[in-house]
Design a protein around this motif. Structure first.
Motif, PDB file in Angstrom:
ATOM      1  N   ASN A 277     -93.746 -17.050  17.565  1.00 27.73           N
ATOM      2  CA  ASN A 277     -94.847 -17.526  16.582  1.00 27.73           C
ATOM      3  C   ASN A 277     -95.663 -16.118  16.119  1.00 27.73           C
ATOM      4  O   ASN A 277     -95.083 -15.245  16.185  1.00 27.73           O
ATOM      5  N   LYS A 278     -96.851 -16.548  15.804  1.00 32.57           N
ATOM      6  CA  LYS A 278     -97.586 -15.405  15.375  1.00 32.57           C
ATOM      7  C   LYS A 278     -99.063 -15.334  16.066  1.00 32.57           C
ATOM      8  O   LYS A 278    -100.162 -14.853  15.696  1.00 32.57           O
ATOM      9  N   MET A 279     -98.737 -15.652  17.302  1.00 34.06           N
ATOM     10  CA  MET A 279    -100.038 -15.637  18.469  1.00 34.06           C
ATOM     11  C   MET A 279    -100.451 -14.307  18.522  1.00 34.06           C
ATOM     12  O   MET A 279     -99.773 -13.401  18.598  1.00 34.06           O
ATOM     13  N   LYS A 280    -101.679 -13.808  18.399  1.00 35.40           N
ATOM     14  CA  LYS A 280    -102.528 -12.584  18.563  1.00 35.40           C
ATOM     15  C   LYS A 280    -102.743 -12.399  20.075  1.00 35.40           C
ATOM     16  O   LYS A 280    -103.373 -11.344  20.555  1.00 35.40           O
ATOM     17  N   GLU A 281    -102.929 -13.525  21.097  1.00 38.60           N
ATOM     18  CA  GLU A 281    -103.553 -13.395  22.505  1.00 38.60           C
ATOM     19  C   GLU A 281    -102.830 -14.596  22.883  1.00 38.60           C
ATOM     20  O   GLU A 281    -102.321 -15.501  22.622  1.00 38.60           O
ATOM     21  N   MET A 282    -102.852 -14.206  24.429  1.00 42.65           N
ATOM     22  CA  MET A 282    -102.253 -15.443  25.288  1.00 42.65           C
ATOM     23  C   MET A 282    -103.383 -16.414  25.486  1.00 42.65           C
ATOM     24  O   MET A 282    -104.621 -16.141  25.644  1.00 42.65           O
ATOM     25  N   PRO A 283    -102.959 -17.594  25.016  1.00 52.66           N
ATOM     26  CA  PRO A 283    -103.930 -18.689  24.984  1.00 52.66           C
ATOM     27  C   PRO A 283    -104.699 -18.863  26.336  1.00 52.66           C
ATOM     28  O   PRO A 283    -103.949 -18.873  27.469  1.00 52.66           O
TER      29      PRO A 283
ATOM     30  N   HIS B 175     -92.304 -14.107  24.016  1.00 53.85           N
ATOM     31  CA  HIS B 175     -92.058 -12.929  23.289  1.00 53.85           C
ATOM     32  C   HIS B 175     -91.904 -13.118  21.844  1.00 53.85           C
ATOM     33  O   HIS B 175     -92.067 -14.443  21.441  1.00 53.85           O
ATOM     34  N   GLU B 176     -91.915 -12.119  21.021  1.00 53.45           N
ATOM     35  CA  GLU B 176     -91.916 -12.346  19.485  1.00 53.45           C
ATOM     36  C   GLU B 176     -93.068 -12.898  19.204  1.00 53.45           C
ATOM     37  O   GLU B 176     -92.915 -13.901  18.212  1.00 53.45           O
ATOM     38  N   ASN B 177     -94.379 -12.492  19.408  1.00 53.07           N
ATOM     39  CA  ASN B 177     -95.465 -12.678  18.733  1.00 53.07           C
ATOM     40  C   ASN B 177     -96.194 -11.471  18.376  1.00 53.07           C
ATOM     41  O   ASN B 177     -95.643 -10.482  18.137  1.00 53.07           O
ATOM     42  N   ARG B 178     -97.488 -11.440  18.412  1.00 57.61           N
ATOM     43  CA  ARG B 178     -98.312 -10.286  18.053  1.00 57.61           C
ATOM     44  C   ARG B 178     -99.394  -9.938  18.990  1.00 57.61           C
ATOM     45  O   ARG B 178    -100.387  -9.780  18.658  1.00 57.61           O
ATOM     46  N   ILE B 179     -99.079 -10.351  20.408  1.00 59.66           N
ATOM     47  CA  ILE B 179     -99.805 -10.203  21.311  1.00 59.66           C
ATOM     48  C   ILE B 179    -100.288  -8.678  21.778  1.00 59.66           C
ATOM     49  O   ILE B 179     -99.203  -8.183  21.834  1.00 59.66           O
ATOM     50  N   ALA B 180    -101.568  -8.560  21.574  1.00 55.25           N
ATOM     51  CA  ALA B 180    -102.008  -6.929  21.795  1.00 55.25           C
ATOM     52  C   ALA B 180    -102.357  -6.497  23.001  1.00 55.25           C
ATOM     53  O   ALA B 180    -102.377  -5.556  23.487  1.00 55.25           O
ATOM     54  N   PHE B 181    -102.920  -7.636  23.787  1.00 57.81           N
ATOM     55  CA  PHE B 181    -103.470  -7.137  25.164  1.00 57.81           C
ATOM     56  C   PHE B 181    -103.155  -8.780  26.108  1.00 57.81           C
ATOM     57  O   PHE B 181    -103.117  -9.716  25.530  1.00 57.81           O
ATOM     58  N   LEU B 182    -103.168  -8.461  27.277  1.00 60.19           N
ATOM     59  CA  LEU B 182    -103.048  -9.516  28.303  1.00 60.19           C
ATOM     60  C   LEU B 182    -104.396  -9.728  28.938  1.00 60.19           C
ATOM     61  O   LEU B 182    -105.182  -8.732  29.125  1.00 60.19           O
ATOM     62  N   PRO B 183    -104.831 -11.083  29.293  1.00 57.68           N
ATOM     63  CA  PRO B 183    -106.221 -11.285  29.900  1.00 57.68           C
ATOM     64  C   PRO B 183    -106.233 -10.815  31.207  1.00 57.68           C
ATOM     65  O   PRO B 183    -104.963 -10.614  31.851  1.00 57.68           O
ATOM     66  N   TRP B 184    -107.347 -10.410  31.435  1.00 53.47           N
ATOM     67  CA  TRP B 184    -107.396  -9.952  32.844  1.00 53.47           C
ATOM     68  C   TRP B 184    -107.377 -11.050  34.050  1.00 53.47           C
ATOM     69  O   TRP B 184    -107.156 -10.746  35.464  1.00 53.47           O
ATOM     70  N   GLU B 185    -106.989 -12.393  33.841  1.00 50.48           N
ATOM     71  CA  GLU B 185    -106.947 -13.348  34.481  1.00 50.48           C
ATOM     72  C   GLU B 185    -105.558 -13.616  35.050  1.00 50.48           C
ATOM     73  O   GLU B 185    -105.187 -14.767  35.319  1.00 50.48           O
TER      74      GLU B 185
ATOM     75  N   GLN C 156     -97.262  -6.533  20.741  1.00 49.15           N
ATOM     76  CA  GLN C 156     -97.826  -5.170  20.269  1.00 49.15           C
ATOM     77  C   GLN C 156     -98.771  -4.849  21.453  1.00 49.15           C
ATOM     78  O   GLN C 156     -99.682  -4.284  21.370  1.00 49.15           O
ATOM     79  N   LEU C 157     -98.005  -5.028  22.599  1.00 49.50           N
ATOM     80  CA  LEU C 157     -98.751  -4.691  23.762  1.00 49.50           C
ATOM     81  C   LEU C 157     -98.837  -3.035  24.020  1.00 49.50           C
ATOM     82  O   LEU C 157     -97.943  -2.398  23.789  1.00 49.50           O
ATOM     83  N   MET C 158    -100.264  -2.461  24.150  1.00 46.88           N
ATOM     84  CA  MET C 158    -100.230  -1.190  24.492  1.00 46.88           C
ATOM     85  C   MET C 158    -100.393  -0.838  26.090  1.00 46.88           C
ATOM     86  O   MET C 158    -100.269   0.295  26.287  1.00 46.88           O
TER      87      MET C 158
END
Length: 130
Positions: free
Chosen positions: A19-25, A41-51, A67-69
């Motif tokens: 999909n084109k998700m930019k963050e974890m819902p 996988h295969e989204n545009r997620i740049a970071f994961l939440p601290w939860e 796009q995880l750093m």
């Protein structure tokens, strides 16, 4: 957009790949007590939440081609985790807390910008694939 009503669903597997998700819902947090397999996988997620510690029963976490750093230190709370796939991201380092994932059999982090692995990787006594 993923509804907050997911908390009433006893899902064991959740796949929102390609999909084109930019963050974890945020609504996913409500599934932490039942979710065993999480595929983002295969989204545009740049970071994961601290939860992430909400997902205490998750065994498979697929994050490849995002796009995880970095991966948060909270990932060490996912102690039942057996497979972590974070290939094809922009990871520069991995958290030391990975050493707490004693059930991890596969740690897939190829095709990133990693400079080194944390020393705690030697504690992964179940690791079979790196």
């Amino acid at each position: 957009y993923i509804t907050d009503n997911l908390k009433d669903c006893p899902l064991h597997s959740f796949d929102i790949s390609n999909n084109k998700m930019k963050e974890m819902p945020e609504a996913l947090e409500a599934l932490g007590r039942t979710l065993r397999d999480m595929k983002l996988h295969e989204n545009r997620i740049a970071f994961l939440p601290w939860e992430l510690k909400s997902f205490q029963y998750t065994k498979t976490f697929t994050l490849r081609k995002n796009q995880l750093m970095f991966l948060p230190e909270d990932i060490g709370f996912l102690t039942p985790l057996e497979i972590l796939d974070a290939t094809f991201n922009n990871l520069k380092r991995l958290p030391a807390s990975l050493g707490k994932l004693l059930n991890l059999t596969e740690l897939q982090v190829n095709n990133n910008g990693l400079e080194k692995l944390p020393e705690s990787v030697v504690k992964l006594i179940s690791l079979q694939k790196l």
